[in-house]
Scaffold this active site. Structure first.
Site, mmCIF file in Angstrom:
data_model
loop_
_atom_site.group_PDB
_atom_site.id
_atom_site.type_symbol
_atom_site.label_atom_id
_atom_site.label_comp_id
_atom_site.label_asym_id
_atom_site.label_seq_id
_atom_site.Cartn_x
_atom_site.Cartn_y
_atom_site.Cartn_z
ATOM 1 N N CYS A 135 0.809 -1.220 0.000
ATOM 2 C CA CYS A 135 0.000 0.000 0.000
ATOM 3 C C CYS A 135 0.837 1.261 0.000
ATOM 4 O O CYS A 135 2.031 1.235 0.257
ATOM 5 C CB CYS A 135 -0.869 0.100 1.255
ATOM 6 S SG CYS A 135 -1.753 -1.362 1.715
ATOM 7 N N GLY A 188 0.565 -0.153 -5.089
ATOM 8 C CA GLY A 188 -0.719 -0.841 -4.982
ATOM 9 C C GLY A 188 -1.596 -0.504 -6.159
ATOM 10 O O GLY A 188 -1.846 0.678 -6.416
ATOM 11 N N ASN A 190 -0.488 1.675 5.790
ATOM 12 C CA ASN A 190 0.442 0.868 5.000
ATOM 13 C C ASN A 190 1.248 -0.010 5.947
ATOM 14 O O ASN A 190 1.787 0.476 6.925
ATOM 15 C CB ASN A 190 1.379 1.803 4.209
ATOM 16 C CG ASN A 190 2.522 1.066 3.512
ATOM 17 O OD1 ASN A 190 3.607 1.586 3.362
ATOM 18 N ND2 ASN A 190 2.291 -0.158 3.096
ATOM 19 N N GLY A 191 1.334 -1.296 5.607
ATOM 20 C CA GLY A 191 2.075 -2.243 6.453
ATOM 21 C C GLY A 191 1.112 -3.285 6.987
ATOM 22 O O GLY A 191 -0.098 -3.173 6.794
ATOM 23 N N TYR A 211 13.688 -3.081 -4.125
ATOM 24 C CA TYR A 211 12.715 -3.183 -5.210
ATOM 25 C C TYR A 211 11.502 -2.269 -5.079
ATOM 26 O O TYR A 211 11.057 -1.680 -6.047
ATOM 27 C CB TYR A 211 12.194 -4.625 -5.308
ATOM 28 C CG TYR A 211 11.007 -4.792 -6.235
ATOM 29 C CD1 TYR A 211 11.189 -4.891 -7.610
ATOM 30 C CD2 TYR A 211 9.706 -4.812 -5.731
ATOM 31 C CE1 TYR A 211 10.095 -5.014 -8.463
ATOM 32 C CE2 TYR A 211 8.614 -4.931 -6.583
ATOM 33 C CZ TYR A 211 8.811 -5.030 -7.944
ATOM 34 O OH TYR A 211 7.744 -5.140 -8.775
ATOM 35 N N SER A 247 13.300 -2.843 -13.146
ATOM 36 C CA SER A 247 13.763 -3.085 -11.779
ATOM 37 C C SER A 247 15.283 -3.204 -11.666
ATOM 38 O O SER A 247 15.850 -2.914 -10.627
ATOM 39 C CB SER A 247 13.084 -4.335 -11.217
ATOM 40 O OG SER A 247 13.214 -5.409 -12.119
ATOM 41 N N ASP A 307 16.971 -6.910 -9.841
ATOM 42 C CA ASP A 307 17.042 -6.554 -8.416
ATOM 43 C C ASP A 307 16.912 -7.777 -7.522
ATOM 44 O O ASP A 307 17.572 -7.867 -6.500
ATOM 45 C CB ASP A 307 15.937 -5.544 -8.074
ATOM 46 C CG ASP A 307 14.571 -6.186 -8.168
ATOM 47 O OD1 ASP A 307 14.165 -6.536 -9.296
ATOM 48 O OD2 ASP A 307 13.943 -6.404 -7.125
ATOM 49 N N CYS A 329 7.394 -12.148 3.570
ATOM 50 C CA CYS A 329 7.334 -10.927 4.385
ATOM 51 C C CYS A 329 5.996 -10.908 5.112
ATOM 52 O O CYS A 329 4.961 -11.171 4.507
ATOM 53 C CB CYS A 329 7.437 -9.696 3.487
ATOM 54 S SG CYS A 329 7.290 -8.160 4.426
ATOM 55 N N CYS A 338 15.263 -4.339 8.631
ATOM 56 C CA CYS A 338 14.668 -5.674 8.600
ATOM 57 C C CYS A 338 15.074 -6.283 7.264
ATOM 58 O O CYS A 338 14.797 -5.720 6.211
ATOM 59 C CB CYS A 338 13.142 -5.602 8.684
ATOM 60 S SG CYS A 338 12.356 -7.223 8.441
ATOM 61 N N CYS A 345 13.272 -11.269 4.853
ATOM 62 C CA CYS A 345 13.023 -12.054 3.639
ATOM 63 C C CYS A 345 14.322 -12.681 3.125
ATOM 64 O O CYS A 345 14.299 -13.623 2.339
ATOM 65 C CB CYS A 345 12.334 -11.221 2.569
ATOM 66 S SG CYS A 345 13.139 -9.646 2.199
HETATM 67 P P1 AMP Z 1 11.121 -14.400 -10.642
HETATM 68 O O1 AMP Z 1 12.263 -14.651 -11.583
HETATM 69 O O2 AMP Z 1 9.865 -15.083 -11.085
HETATM 70 O O3 AMP Z 1 11.512 -14.719 -9.256
HETATM 71 O O4 AMP Z 1 10.750 -12.850 -10.675
HETATM 72 C C1 AMP Z 1 11.679 -11.912 -10.313
HETATM 73 C C2 AMP Z 1 11.140 -10.541 -10.624
HETATM 74 O O5 AMP Z 1 10.058 -10.210 -9.735
HETATM 75 C C3 AMP Z 1 12.211 -9.482 -10.456
HETATM 76 O O6 AMP Z 1 12.289 -8.760 -11.667
HETATM 77 C C4 AMP Z 1 11.689 -8.571 -9.362
HETATM 78 O O7 AMP Z 1 11.866 -7.235 -9.729
HETATM 79 C C5 AMP Z 1 10.212 -8.883 -9.255
HETATM 80 N N1 AMP Z 1 9.703 -8.809 -7.870
HETATM 81 C C6 AMP Z 1 10.341 -9.124 -6.745
HETATM 82 N N2 AMP Z 1 9.552 -8.943 -5.668
HETATM 83 C C7 AMP Z 1 8.373 -8.473 -6.121
HETATM 84 C C8 AMP Z 1 7.146 -8.054 -5.498
HETATM 85 N N3 AMP Z 1 6.992 -8.099 -4.179
HETATM 86 N N4 AMP Z 1 6.148 -7.636 -6.305
HETATM 87 C C9 AMP Z 1 6.307 -7.603 -7.627
HETATM 88 N N5 AMP Z 1 7.432 -7.968 -8.271
HETATM 89 C C10 AMP Z 1 8.458 -8.385 -7.541
#
Ligand code: AMP
Length: 464
Positions: free
Chosen positions: A8, A34, A108-109, A253, A294, A357, A393, A444, A447
């Site tokens: 959020c 969100g 948020n949280g 991210y 990303s 990322d 998380c 934190c 994860c």
């Molecule tokens: P995967 O290879 O399926 O693990 O997807 C990795 C991708 O998911 C990376 O490009 C990240 O930027 C993205 N990602 C990581 N965490 C999240 C999140 N909480 N919500 C949306 N995308 C995410």
């Protein structure tokens, strides 16, 4: 019941004749936090007026609905929840009429003890409308005998465990508070209004301020509560911080790169993550390619430190949602192809370092590497600007269950084979903390390291 996955953003505006419009723009800037629902409550002469709906900010609000939200103060919220608990009743801000008037709240949280709080409240006679943890706060406020909202908040907030950055709007004040661990960001700013006054603004991320021409004053401190009224701004504490636990994933991210989060530029910390990554896991290659968007800042850092040229070797189609949050596996894999197009004329015959990322399930990364290989890359070296994601998380970022996190069940070598990279390397936890200029006792990183800063009240049992 699973209500702890909400991602959020919040927004608050005080003393601005365009309060709802400013909240709308602030939410627009924070849409990445969100995409499922959006809402604004304004404080008009006749009390609270609300407009909320499912969908993106731009779709939920029209000129007409914004004109209806008259008043000098407002709060707003955008939300994404993964769990099917996305009923209209859960759309924030939530509103209620309490002892001394209307109260609206946006949060948020995730409050990790919300299920036990809710059980107790229901036993005591509370009638809940939705399934979201924020509603507990309204019920706790309603039960409190004090008729002073600030005094009430100061008694209620210490009963909550977990992550909360919240804004509350009553008939005569805007309150903003951040949990004592400081999991989620919350910033305070001010902007000149068109009638020559000064408006106070509160947002999850500072990028919201840039859009509305507001100046960032400072972060709202962990354990701090701020009350903004016609008397001005008053700050006090509702709890001491047992320790800080700022979410490192905001820097990895979640936050927008043009935001300042926890006092640091997200763009710069991502670049530093890429720099440290290249020092920790350098490789001989012809070009560094980001997974857009990303992986872009980290790739720039990686390229700069390693001296390997940076190229936009994969071009992103911006007109699709984030593939990660598509509902089913089949749509998710199809999504990568429509979204990302490798430039064969650049990549063909080259040794490429592909930087992203984070790696969560591994499915997106596997598809990306397949596309890069199909475009003719000679070698693909996959680099992640964060450590292996091994735990879900419970504080407000949508991560899948532990069993779906590839690094919780496979070694790096097995993941390398699964995604079919020539080499695979992650940033170390120490490297990540160095990049955010922080230490393990102020961030934190649960994860990544499994060390949850609070009790989890059984949430972890249903998430394995
Ligand atoms: P995967 O290879 O399926 O693990 O997807 C990795 C991708 O998911 C990376 O490009 C990240 O930027 C993205 N990602 C990581 N965490 C999240 C999140 N909480 N919500 C949306 N995308 C995410």
């Amino acid at each position: 019941m699973k209500a702890w996955h909400d991602e959020c953003a919040v927004m608050g505006v005080w003393n601005d004749s365009e309060a709802a419009q400013m909240a709308y723009l602030g939410l627009y800037a924070q849409q990445h936090r969100g995409q499922e629902s959006a809402g604004i409550v304004a404080l008009s002469e006749n009390g609270h007026v609300a407009h909320k709906g499912m969908g993106l900010v731009g779709d939920v609000f029209s000129e007409e609905s914004l004109n209806h939200l008259q008043g000098l103060a407002s709060i707003g919220h955008v939300r994404y929840s993964t769990t099917g608990e996305s009923f209209v009743t859960n759309i924030q801000p939530l509103t209620a009429r309490l002892f001394n008037g209307p109260v609206a709240i946006a949060h948020n949280g995730n409050i990790v003890n919300s299920i036990s709080l809710r059980r107790q409240l229901i036993r005591d006679g509370a009638i809940f409308q939705g399934t979201n943890d924020t509603e507990c706060v309204l019920h706790l406020l309603a039960k409190n005998p004090s008729d002073n909202l600030m005094a009430c908040m100061k008694e209620v907030l210490p009963q909550l465990v977990g992550a909360f950055s919240m804004v509350v709007l009553s008939h005569d004040r805007l309150i903003a508070a951040r949990d004592p661990y400081g999991f989620r960001p919350l910033v305070l700013g001010e902007r000149p209004t068109k009638d020559g006054g000064t408006a106070f603004v509160v947002a999850s991320e500072s990028c919201a301020f840039d859009l509305i021409g507001a100046q960032l004053i400072r972060e709202i401190e962990p354990g701090e509560i701020i009350c903004i009224s016609d008397k001005g701004l008053e700050s006090s504490r509702f709890a001491e911080s047992p320790r800080l636990a700022k979410c490192v994933f905001e820097h990895v991210y979640f936050a927008r790169p043009d935001s300042f989060v926890f006092g640091e530029s997200v763009y710069q910390s991502r670049q530093r993550m890429g720099e440290v990554l290249s020092q920790e896991s350098g490789v001989e290659a012809d070009m560094v390619i980001p997974v857009p968007d990303s992986g872009v800042p980290a790739s720039i850092g990686y390229s700069r430190k390693s001296g390997i040229p940076f190229e936009l070797g994969i071009i992103r189609n911006h007109y699709i949602g984030r593939t990660f949050i598509q509902p089913s596996q089949s749509i998710r894999s199809f999504g990568v192809k429509i979204k990302l197009n490798p430039q064969a004329h650049l990549i063909k015959g080259k040794r490429v370092v592909v930087v992203d990322d984070s790696l969560v399930r591994g499915t997106t990364s596997q598809k990306i590497i397949r596309l890069v290989r199909a475009a003719g890359a000679k070698e693909v070296h996959f680099r992640l600007a964060s450590p292996p994601t091994t735990g879900p998380c419970f504080y407000g970022v949508d991560t899948p269950k532990k069993s779906q996190l590839i690094a919780s069940k496979m070694s790096t070598e097995d993941i390398r084979k699964f995604i079919d990279a020539d080499t695979l390397a992650y940033l170390s936890i120490e490297g990540m903390l160095k990049a955010v200029k922080g230490s393990v006792d102020e961030y934190c990183a649960a994860c990544f390291d499994g060390k949850y800063p609070t009790g989890l009240f059984g949430l972890d049992e249903s998430e394995s």
